[in-house]
Design an enzyme around this catalytic site. Structure first.
Site, mmCIF file in Angstrom:
data_model
loop_
_atom_site.group_PDB
_atom_site.id
_atom_site.type_symbol
_atom_site.label_atom_id
_atom_site.label_comp_id
_atom_site.label_asym_id
_atom_site.label_seq_id
_atom_site.Cartn_x
_atom_site.Cartn_y
_atom_site.Cartn_z
ATOM 1 N N ASP A 134 30.111 11.723 49.427
ATOM 2 C CA ASP A 134 29.462 12.984 49.450
ATOM 3 C C ASP A 134 30.778 14.215 49.868
ATOM 4 O O ASP A 134 31.643 13.754 50.643
ATOM 5 C CB ASP A 134 28.407 12.735 50.783
ATOM 6 N N ALA A 146 26.604 11.510 61.930
ATOM 7 C CA ALA A 146 26.616 10.058 61.586
ATOM 8 C C ALA A 146 26.728 9.773 60.027
ATOM 9 O O ALA A 146 27.585 8.902 59.457
ATOM 10 C CB ALA A 146 25.467 9.342 62.220
ATOM 11 N N TYR A 147 25.811 10.371 59.372
ATOM 12 C CA TYR A 147 26.126 10.420 57.776
ATOM 13 C C TYR A 147 27.276 10.922 57.395
ATOM 14 O O TYR A 147 27.952 10.117 56.516
ATOM 15 C CB TYR A 147 25.047 11.359 57.260
ATOM 16 N N ALA A 148 27.974 11.869 57.679
ATOM 17 C CA ALA A 148 29.207 12.384 57.335
ATOM 18 C C ALA A 148 30.336 11.267 57.660
ATOM 19 O O ALA A 148 31.040 10.997 56.839
ATOM 20 C CB ALA A 148 29.709 13.563 57.859
ATOM 21 N N SER A 150 29.861 8.085 58.050
ATOM 22 C CA SER A 150 29.587 6.585 57.221
ATOM 23 C C SER A 150 30.364 6.985 55.669
ATOM 24 O O SER A 150 30.818 6.068 55.130
ATOM 25 C CB SER A 150 28.388 6.436 57.357
#
Length: 235
Positions: A134, A146-148, A150
């Site tokens: 991403d 957290a998304y970034a 991972s």
């Protein structure tokens, strides 16, 4: 020449688009999905070989790995598309948010790459592992930390697996920003999102397919992350 391609997360959006595109080209497509959508039945009718697996469940992941090892002798490409998107204030709680996204974006690709590496060994041609990461892996995100994180870990694994599996297996990443809107996204949101990049548009799933085509054709690119962001880094 027909290739055998494993794509994770084929139920919707980019994964579904890629699976259909490769099936139309006559390739053998193996896919995984977390939830059963009507699209899963459509892919099966087109000839895809599909396996349900919730990557947040280690038991299911281990069962999938065993099934793949038993049923297939060779792979030409593994495309890690499966993704989970949760905000840091999700009602599941911060411990579950980071744990689930690390399982989907890091633990599952890590285990699959190690387990399937032998199936990617082909003395006649190079094969590929492609991580879909991403744009925020490099930039970070105030609302989706957290998304970034991972996705950044997945991008970093690109480097390690490229070194580990060379020269037979190329390992690269694709880091998209805005690729396609959801049907329910309103006009105001769409305009705001498009304005974040220099090219001021959504890329479209075809951009991901063409990036994958480039990486799979290449005989000299490994350990790299290919940005698909419309010049967003320059805004």
């Amino acid at each position: 020449m027909q290739k055998t391609i494993l794509i994770t997360g084929v139920g919707k959006r980019i994964g579904l688009y890629l699976a259909k595109a490769f099936l139309v080209r006559g390739h053998r497509v193996i896919g995984t999905y977390r939830s059963h959508y009507p699209s899963i039945d459509a892919l099966t009718e087109l000839g895809a070989e599909l396996y349900p697996c919730d990557f947040t469940d280690q038991t299911q992941l281990e069962a999938l790995i065993q099934t793949l090892a038993q049923n297939y002798q060779q792979l030409d490409a593994v495309i890690h598309n499966a993704s989970l998107w949760l905000s840091d204030d999700d009602t599941a709680g911060i411990d579950q948010v980071i744990a689930q996204m690390m399982k989907v974006h890091v633990y599952a690709p890590y285990q699959l790459n190690l387990a399937l590496a032998q199936l990617l060994q082909n003395p006649e041609t190079m094969t590929d592992i492609i991580h879909i990461t991403d744009y925020v892996a490099q930039k970070g995100s105030k609302k989706h930390i957290a998304y970034a994180a991972s996705k950044a870990a997945l991008e970093n694994m690109t480097l390690s697996f490229a070194a580990k599996l060379a020269p037979q297996v190329k390992v690269n990443a694709i880091a998209p920003a805005l690729i396609c809107f959801n049907e329910h996204d309103d006009a105001a949101y769409r305009e705001k999102a498009k304005a974040k990049s220099l090219l001021a548009r959504e890329g479209g799933e075809v951009e991901v397919l063409e990036a994958i085509d480039y990486l799979m054709r290449s005989q000299y690119v490994t350990g790299r992350s290919l940005a698909l962001d419309g010049g967003r880094h320059l805004k």
